[in-house]
Design an enzyme around this catalytic site. Structure first.
Site, PDB file in Angstrom:
ATOM      1  N   ASP A  41       0.870  -1.146  -0.209  1.00  0.00           N
ATOM      2  CA  ASP A  41       0.280   0.433   0.462  1.00  0.00           C
ATOM      3  C   ASP A  41       0.804   1.507  -0.415  1.00  0.00           C
ATOM      4  O   ASP A  41       1.712   1.642   0.737  1.00  0.00           O
ATOM      5  CB  ASP A  41      -1.286  -0.250   1.481  1.00  0.00           C
ATOM      6  N   ASP A  82      -2.780   4.750  -2.755  1.00  0.00           N
ATOM      7  CA  ASP A  82      -3.701   5.395  -2.134  1.00  0.00           C
ATOM      8  C   ASP A  82      -3.735   6.845  -2.780  1.00  0.00           C
ATOM      9  O   ASP A  82      -2.552   7.954  -3.348  1.00  0.00           O
ATOM     10  CB  ASP A  82      -3.099   5.882  -0.328  1.00  0.00           C
ATOM     11  N   GLU A 123      -6.814   4.164  -5.606  1.00  0.00           N
ATOM     12  CA  GLU A 123      -8.019   4.377  -4.795  1.00  0.00           C
ATOM     13  C   GLU A 123      -8.210   5.403  -5.426  1.00  0.00           C
ATOM     14  O   GLU A 123      -7.106   6.670  -5.240  1.00  0.00           O
ATOM     15  CB  GLU A 123      -7.572   3.759  -3.828  1.00  0.00           C
ATOM     16  N   HIS A 144     -10.178  -1.187   5.467  1.00  0.00           N
ATOM     17  CA  HIS A 144      -9.779  -0.420   6.340  1.00  0.00           C
ATOM     18  C   HIS A 144     -10.650   1.067   6.328  1.00  0.00           C
ATOM     19  O   HIS A 144     -10.852   1.723   7.550  1.00  0.00           O
ATOM     20  CB  HIS A 144      -8.965  -0.629   6.924  1.00  0.00           C
ATOM     21  N   ASP A 145     -10.919   1.889   5.516  1.00  0.00           N
ATOM     22  CA  ASP A 145     -11.622   2.815   5.396  1.00  0.00           C
ATOM     23  C   ASP A 145     -13.465   2.926   5.546  1.00  0.00           C
ATOM     24  O   ASP A 145     -14.121   4.148   5.509  1.00  0.00           O
ATOM     25  CB  ASP A 145     -11.775   3.305   4.054  1.00  0.00           C
TER      26      ASP A 145
END
Length: 549
Positions: free
Chosen positions: A100, A201, A259, A324-325
């Site tokens: 990530d 990200d 993302e 995770h969000d």
């Protein structure tokens, strides 16, 4: 049209949030040796790719999404030798390693920023976005995602730097070629160490308008306005991503997923259409409060159709309900009380019946649920704390503000993994960094691994089916009309194999239309396997069934 990197279509990705997965040394924080110790769990599940949320050196203002050393491992997570061991063991097991990466911004403790802020003429002075004060104040009215101004003043330079997120996350200046080369060479370094892919990200914000105009969006209670419409998905951002692809992604044949913030399937497709040479697939970011307030089975069904139509000729999909969000999927889309088990299985069966690469977020495979902490002080997520304070500023009571924070908090997905019914759910022998959901005595991996009818066993069966069924990994998608917004029908076909699945997105029974009921279909999986399986044609609450026809 087949992509050149066709192996991407055979991945089943498992996302680990390292801080919450497994602690190996009793400090209450998950770490890389802890992940290594739990690889048997992942192998048993059948996944073949591991996505690690950031493990780079970081002061943890935003749980690792504020990187202070791109070629170093966070002390709390272990050492580079630990990472090497994890990578080697994953590869032995046929598991790809996906890192990530955060390159829209760094930490304000990164050496680049520490040098950049010292003066206007140092070698790193242009690695970040600096602007002079305007009328003695910030350069414009833009708000940070985490509340307050998106600008922070530095006396040494007499200037403000821009931060879309926390003030400890200054945005990198992608207009600087030297900065871009630093990023590309760092990515290349990781690939040479064994990384098989990157999840990148917040990638849709790289290019900013150089004049930084005021935003016309309504101000927040603190007086600042969001700037998403001004900075999201600009042409320059797509050009930078194509540079990244040409420099690193394509030469090294790595898997990539971006993302991105996108308002519709067409905008999402601009990041992943094969001809554009950007990402293999994209994860759309939707603010939790927006998704909670707007989702419905009807909308989800239409979104699935739109996403498929946008990419079916020339692209690929990242398929996920959790990360995770986001709130836990069984708490948001299913029923985490009366129909906890069957609705968790239904969501899994729906997702894994769709075209694209499925992503499994840690704990999803055992049906972990949202956690409502009783006090705002119990939360770690800066977004939850900002939501609470914005509601207080708007005049809401502390109870109302807390309920809003509980609903959207990213900590719902970040409570520690529930391994067993021992103290701290088997996650740590110390004090966990974030509170553990009290339901761990019921919902844990140990309870499910030997139960043939558990949620975990359902995931194992789905992953095995996907690996053995070209119709699932390569097939076309047809969504037959069912006459009901809450009854999904999905038909997948490839080279003579056809799978037909039905998914009841409701706490009420639903009848499969007679014209769609397969006459000689073999039932492959049912979310009611514990109760004896599919009895049709009426589907029970949250029932899913997959046929081979």
């Amino acid at each position: 049209m087949e992509q050149k990197k066709d192996w991407v279509k055979d991945l089943i990705v498992y996302q680990v949030y390292p801080r919450s997965f497994q602690d190996s040394n009793g400090d209450g924080i998950g770490d890389i040796p802890g992940i290594l110790s739990r690889l048997d769990h992942l192998s048993a599940l059948g996944i073949n790719a591991l996505w690690l949320s950031p493990v780079f050196r970081s002061p943890n203002d935003d749980n690792g999404y504020d990187i202070s050393g791109y070629r170093e491992i966070m002390d709390e997570f272990g050492t580079m030798e630990d990472w090497d061991a994890l990578c080697a063991e994953c590869h032995k097991r046929g598991i790809k390693v996906i890192m990530d990466l955060v390159v829209n911004h760094s930490s304000d403790e990164h050496p680049w920023f520490l040098e950049s802020k010292t003066s206007r003429d140092n070698p790193k002075s242009d690695y970040y976005i600096w602007r002079d004060p305007k009328n003695g104040k910030e350069p414009n009215n833009w708000a940070s995602v985490f509340g307050g101004s998106a600008w922070e003043f530095v006396p040494e330079r007499g200037q403000y730097y821009y931060h879309l997120f926390s003030k400890k996350q200054p945005d990198l200046n992608w207009a600087n070629p030297a900065l871009r080369e630093e990023i590309f060479s760092m990515m290349e370094w990781w690939v040479k160490k064994g990384v098989d892919g990157f999840r990148v990200d917040a990638i849709s914000y790289l290019d900013k308008p150089q004049d930084f105009p005021d935003s016309a969006e309504p101000p927040q209670p603190d007086g600042y306005s969001f700037s998403s419409s001004l900075i999201n998905g600009r042409p320059g951002t797509h050009a930078y991503i194509r540079d990244m692809n040409r420099r690193v992604f394509s030469p090294y044949n790595v898997m990539t997923v971006g993302e991105v913030a996108s308002k519709d399937a067409e905008e999402l497709a601009r990041y992943v259409n094969t001809d554009r040479e950007e990402f293999d697939m994209a994860i759309p970011f939707v603010a939790p409060i927006v998704e909670i307030n707007t989702w419905s089975p009807k909308k989800m069904k239409q979104d699935i159709q739109n996403d498929y139509d946008a990419l079916k000729e020339n692209g690929w999909w990242a398929r996920f309900f959790s990360n995770h969000d986001k709130p836990r999927q069984v708490s948001l889309y299913g029923n985490d009380k009366e129909y906890w088990e069957v609705s968790a299985k239904m969501l899994a069966m729906l997702l894994h019946s769709l075209p694209g690469t499925p992503f499994v977020y840690q704990g999803e495979e055992i049906g972990m649920t949202n956690m409502r902490f009783p006090y705002i002080e119990d939360y770690n997520d800066p977004d939850a704390k900002n939501t609470y304070h914005q509601h207080i500023l708007a005049g809401d009571t502390p109870d109302v503000a807390l309920k809003e924070a509980q609903m959207i908090s990213r900590d719902n997905a970040r409570t520690p993994m529930q391994w067993n019914a021992t103290e701290n759910a088997g996650f740590t022998t110390g004090k966990p960094w974030l509170g553990i959901n009290p339901n761990y005595t019921k919902i844990n991996a140990e309870n499910q691994k030997n139960d043939p009818h558990s949620i975990f066993s359902c995931y194992k069966a789905l992953i095995a089916l996907r690996k053995s069924s070209p119709a699932l990994s390569r097939g076309d998608l047809e969504i037959p009309e069912t006459g009901s917004d809450t009854l999904f029908a999905l038909k997948r076909s490839y080279n003579g194999e056809t799978l037909l699945s039905f998914h009841n997105f409701s706490a009420e029974p639903s009848k499969i239309p007679a014209a769609l009921v397969p006459q000689n279909g073999e039932v492959l999986l049912s979310s009611y396997d514990r109760e004896g399986g599919y009895t049709g044609p009426n589907l029970r609450p949250y029932e899913s069934v997959i046929f081979r026809v």
